[in-house]
Motif scaffolding. Sequence first.
Motif, PDB file in Angstrom:
ATOM      1  N   ASP A  76     -36.580  -9.088  24.893  1.00 53.25           N
ATOM      2  CA  ASP A  76     -36.583  -7.888  24.054  1.00 53.25           C
ATOM      3  C   ASP A  76     -37.990  -7.327  23.847  1.00 53.25           C
ATOM      4  O   ASP A  76     -38.177  -6.114  23.761  1.00 53.25           O
ATOM      5  CB  ASP A  76     -35.884  -8.140  22.716  1.00 53.25           C
ATOM      6  CG  ASP A  76     -36.358  -9.386  21.998  1.00 53.25           C
ATOM      7  OD1 ASP A  76     -37.396  -9.945  22.395  1.00 53.25           O
ATOM      8  OD2 ASP A  76     -35.678  -9.804  21.032  1.00 53.25           O
ATOM      9  N   LEU A  77     -39.000  -8.184  23.774  1.00 56.28           N
ATOM     10  CA  LEU A  77     -40.355  -7.688  23.580  1.00 56.28           C
ATOM     11  C   LEU A  77     -40.825  -6.894  24.796  1.00 56.28           C
ATOM     12  O   LEU A  77     -41.465  -5.837  24.657  1.00 56.28           O
ATOM     13  CB  LEU A  77     -41.309  -8.846  23.296  1.00 56.28           C
ATOM     14  CG  LEU A  77     -42.756  -8.459  22.986  1.00 56.28           C
ATOM     15  CD1 LEU A  77     -42.823  -7.517  21.784  1.00 56.28           C
ATOM     16  CD2 LEU A  77     -43.606  -9.699  22.753  1.00 56.28           C
ATOM     17  N   ALA A  78     -40.493  -7.366  25.990  1.00 55.37           N
ATOM     18  CA  ALA A  78     -40.865  -6.629  27.199  1.00 55.37           C
ATOM     19  C   ALA A  78     -40.176  -5.263  27.229  1.00 55.37           C
ATOM     20  O   ALA A  78     -40.757  -4.277  27.689  1.00 55.37           O
ATOM     21  CB  ALA A  78     -40.494  -7.435  28.439  1.00 55.37           C
ATOM     22  N   THR A  79     -38.960  -5.198  26.717  1.00 54.12           N
ATOM     23  CA  THR A  79     -38.250  -3.927  26.652  1.00 54.12           C
ATOM     24  C   THR A  79     -38.974  -2.952  25.739  1.00 54.12           C
ATOM     25  O   THR A  79     -39.160  -1.779  26.072  1.00 54.12           O
ATOM     26  CB  THR A  79     -36.805  -4.144  26.153  1.00 54.12           C
ATOM     27  OG1 THR A  79     -36.104  -4.975  27.085  1.00 54.12           O
ATOM     28  CG2 THR A  79     -36.076  -2.818  26.005  1.00 54.12           C
ATOM     29  N   HIS A 113     -30.441  -3.708  17.012  1.00 56.78           N
ATOM     30  CA  HIS A 113     -31.530  -4.681  17.158  1.00 56.78           C
ATOM     31  C   HIS A 113     -32.781  -3.993  17.693  1.00 56.78           C
ATOM     32  O   HIS A 113     -33.898  -4.249  17.210  1.00 56.78           O
ATOM     33  CB  HIS A 113     -31.099  -5.811  18.094  1.00 56.78           C
ATOM     34  CG  HIS A 113     -32.136  -6.872  18.297  1.00 56.78           C
ATOM     35  ND1 HIS A 113     -32.763  -7.511  17.257  1.00 56.78           N
ATOM     36  CD2 HIS A 113     -32.675  -7.381  19.443  1.00 56.78           C
ATOM     37  CE1 HIS A 113     -33.641  -8.393  17.738  1.00 56.78           C
ATOM     38  NE2 HIS A 113     -33.611  -8.319  19.052  1.00 56.78           N
ATOM     39  N   LEU A 114     -32.604  -3.088  18.641  1.00 56.23           N
ATOM     40  CA  LEU A 114     -33.748  -2.419  19.244  1.00 56.23           C
ATOM     41  C   LEU A 114     -34.490  -1.546  18.239  1.00 56.23           C
ATOM     42  O   LEU A 114     -35.727  -1.589  18.144  1.00 56.23           O
ATOM     43  CB  LEU A 114     -33.291  -1.584  20.443  1.00 56.23           C
ATOM     44  CG  LEU A 114     -34.374  -0.820  21.208  1.00 56.23           C
ATOM     45  CD1 LEU A 114     -35.480  -1.753  21.669  1.00 56.23           C
ATOM     46  CD2 LEU A 114     -33.754  -0.077  22.394  1.00 56.23           C
ATOM     47  N   VAL A 115     -33.749  -0.756  17.469  1.00 59.91           N
ATOM     48  CA  VAL A 115     -34.430   0.130  16.525  1.00 59.91           C
ATOM     49  C   VAL A 115     -35.092  -0.669  15.397  1.00 59.91           C
ATOM     50  O   VAL A 115     -36.165  -0.308  14.915  1.00 59.91           O
ATOM     51  CB  VAL A 115     -33.470   1.198  15.968  1.00 59.91           C
ATOM     52  CG1 VAL A 115     -32.537   0.621  14.910  1.00 59.91           C
ATOM     53  CG2 VAL A 115     -34.231   2.376  15.391  1.00 59.91           C
ATOM     54  N   ASN A 116     -34.493  -1.781  15.003  1.00 54.47           N
ATOM     55  CA  ASN A 116     -35.111  -2.606  13.970  1.00 54.47           C
ATOM     56  C   ASN A 116     -36.362  -3.314  14.490  1.00 54.47           C
ATOM     57  O   ASN A 116     -37.320  -3.515  13.736  1.00 54.47           O
ATOM     58  CB  ASN A 116     -34.102  -3.606  13.417  1.00 54.47           C
ATOM     59  CG  ASN A 116     -33.231  -3.009  12.321  1.00 54.47           C
ATOM     60  OD1 ASN A 116     -33.588  -3.033  11.153  1.00 54.47           O
ATOM     61  ND2 ASN A 116     -32.102  -2.441  12.712  1.00 54.47           N
ATOM     62  N   LEU A 117     -36.349  -3.695  15.772  1.00 56.24           N
ATOM     63  CA  LEU A 117     -37.569  -4.272  16.351  1.00 56.24           C
ATOM     64  C   LEU A 117     -38.718  -3.274  16.292  1.00 56.24           C
ATOM     65  O   LEU A 117     -39.821  -3.603  15.834  1.00 56.24           O
ATOM     66  CB  LEU A 117     -37.312  -4.667  17.809  1.00 56.24           C
ATOM     67  CG  LEU A 117     -36.628  -5.993  18.108  1.00 56.24           C
ATOM     68  CD1 LEU A 117     -36.428  -6.129  19.611  1.00 56.24           C
ATOM     69  CD2 LEU A 117     -37.430  -7.176  17.582  1.00 56.24           C
ATOM     70  N   GLN A 124     -46.102  -7.948  14.448  1.00 55.51           N
ATOM     71  CA  GLN A 124     -45.067  -7.496  13.518  1.00 55.51           C
ATOM     72  C   GLN A 124     -43.691  -7.528  14.166  1.00 55.51           C
ATOM     73  O   GLN A 124     -42.707  -7.967  13.544  1.00 55.51           O
ATOM     74  CB  GLN A 124     -45.402  -6.077  13.039  1.00 55.51           C
ATOM     75  CG  GLN A 124     -46.631  -6.005  12.146  1.00 55.51           C
ATOM     76  CD  GLN A 124     -47.130  -4.589  11.937  1.00 55.51           C
ATOM     77  OE1 GLN A 124     -46.695  -3.653  12.615  1.00 55.51           O
ATOM     78  NE2 GLN A 124     -48.055  -4.418  10.993  1.00 55.51           N
ATOM     79  N   ILE A 125     -43.602  -7.083  15.408  1.00 54.83           N
ATOM     80  CA  ILE A 125     -42.321  -7.074  16.116  1.00 54.83           C
ATOM     81  C   ILE A 125     -41.829  -8.490  16.359  1.00 54.83           C
ATOM     82  O   ILE A 125     -40.647  -8.798  16.152  1.00 54.83           O
ATOM     83  CB  ILE A 125     -42.457  -6.290  17.441  1.00 54.83           C
ATOM     84  CG1 ILE A 125     -42.699  -4.803  17.152  1.00 54.83           C
ATOM     85  CG2 ILE A 125     -41.228  -6.486  18.314  1.00 54.83           C
ATOM     86  CD1 ILE A 125     -43.112  -4.007  18.368  1.00 54.83           C
TER      87      ILE A 125
END
Length: 417
Positions: A346-349, A126-130, A368-369
């Motif tokens: 997740d956005l703050a991360t 999920h992180l790399v796709n964000l 985009q994210i």
Amino acid sequence: MGNRIRIDDLAEPRHSEIQSAALAYGERHHVDLRADAVLEASVTRTGLDDFGAPDFAPRLGLWLSEMDGDPDRTGLGRLGFFNDCVRYASNRLRIRDLLQRHPEILDIQIDRPIVVVGLPRSGTTHLVNLMAADQRLRSMPLWEGYEPVPDRREAVGAEGDDPRWRRCQQAWEAMEMTLPYLSAMHPMHPDHVHEELELELPDFSSYTPEWVTRCPRWRDYYLAHDQTPHYAYLRTVLQILQWIRPRHRWVLKSPQHLEQLGPLLATFPDATVVVTHRDPVSVVQSAATMMTYAARMGYRHPRPDFYIDYWTDRIRRLLESSVRDRHLVPGIRSTDVLFHEFMGDDLATVERIYEVARLPMTNEARRQITAYRDAHPRGLDGQVVYDLRADFDVTPEEVRDQFGFYFERFPVLAEVS
């Protein structure tokens, strides 16, 4: 498909008609699991015959001989692995051919990549796709990883339809038919941003075979040999991808990097390293469930006992190596991501990672994210319900007891009780 999925036939599968037909198809086909057979098939497929340095051949031979010696492997499992190896060898031929024609590719810089390093099932995907949704960054979708160099004899369609994308889509559709719950555990559709570890496979190394076969001999060989040359090969293929579709900076990810921090930093010395953390019990139960579920097609006996023992040990080894070698990663270019904090915001991360990577978060990148996140909510393809006790006859405490060293080092929350 309901949102919550309980797979209650891991040990004794109830095969669907499609699964039974696929297994019968595999049994009707003889598969020659020799390196020569793989290489001959790849020469026929590509029309090329220069594999470059021959050091890869013993590794390919070990992969094939270990599978060939396993009487529990189904005909379909043998056929699938043979076809995968032909694809890897074909990619090697095309990579070699392209570099011979365009040696300038080797001068391309892979500048300050952002590399996500963490256990499987710990939010790395999920992180790399964000971050890959940020169009300033270069990432690798699955279809491109499967076939990094186009076949010069094929043409892209008028609408930009790449034959490599179509083949990847067909493979995913076939997988969804035979293993319909897999998408809830590990999506593999063509545009899904994938692990760059795929790019080591034409050099016939990495821990990837452990995810598709029972291969303790290969595990021991891989762990006993320096992986730096294979990371260098991976970097070369990244140069090719960047030459084909330029972008300034890469975002990458793979759990394997946990136990290969030395080779990773030797290959990408200016990388920003993002380490994700999660309760190892969650990781083990997810990995063991996924592998046991997939084994109904690749093996005559799924053997949940094998997978819970193997992946408890394997996850422990990954974490032990990462704790041992963490000092190799410069603190100024690394950050830790706790799963519960990532899931909470997740956005703050991502914004925190960008600060460490010295990449400005623009309004357009944030848009985009956020758009990607909103279109891909957690559990979109269903959520598998795990049960260590019922499926593997172990308790969460028995698994967690093996990871005390990890909980002492990082403030990870226990999730499974």
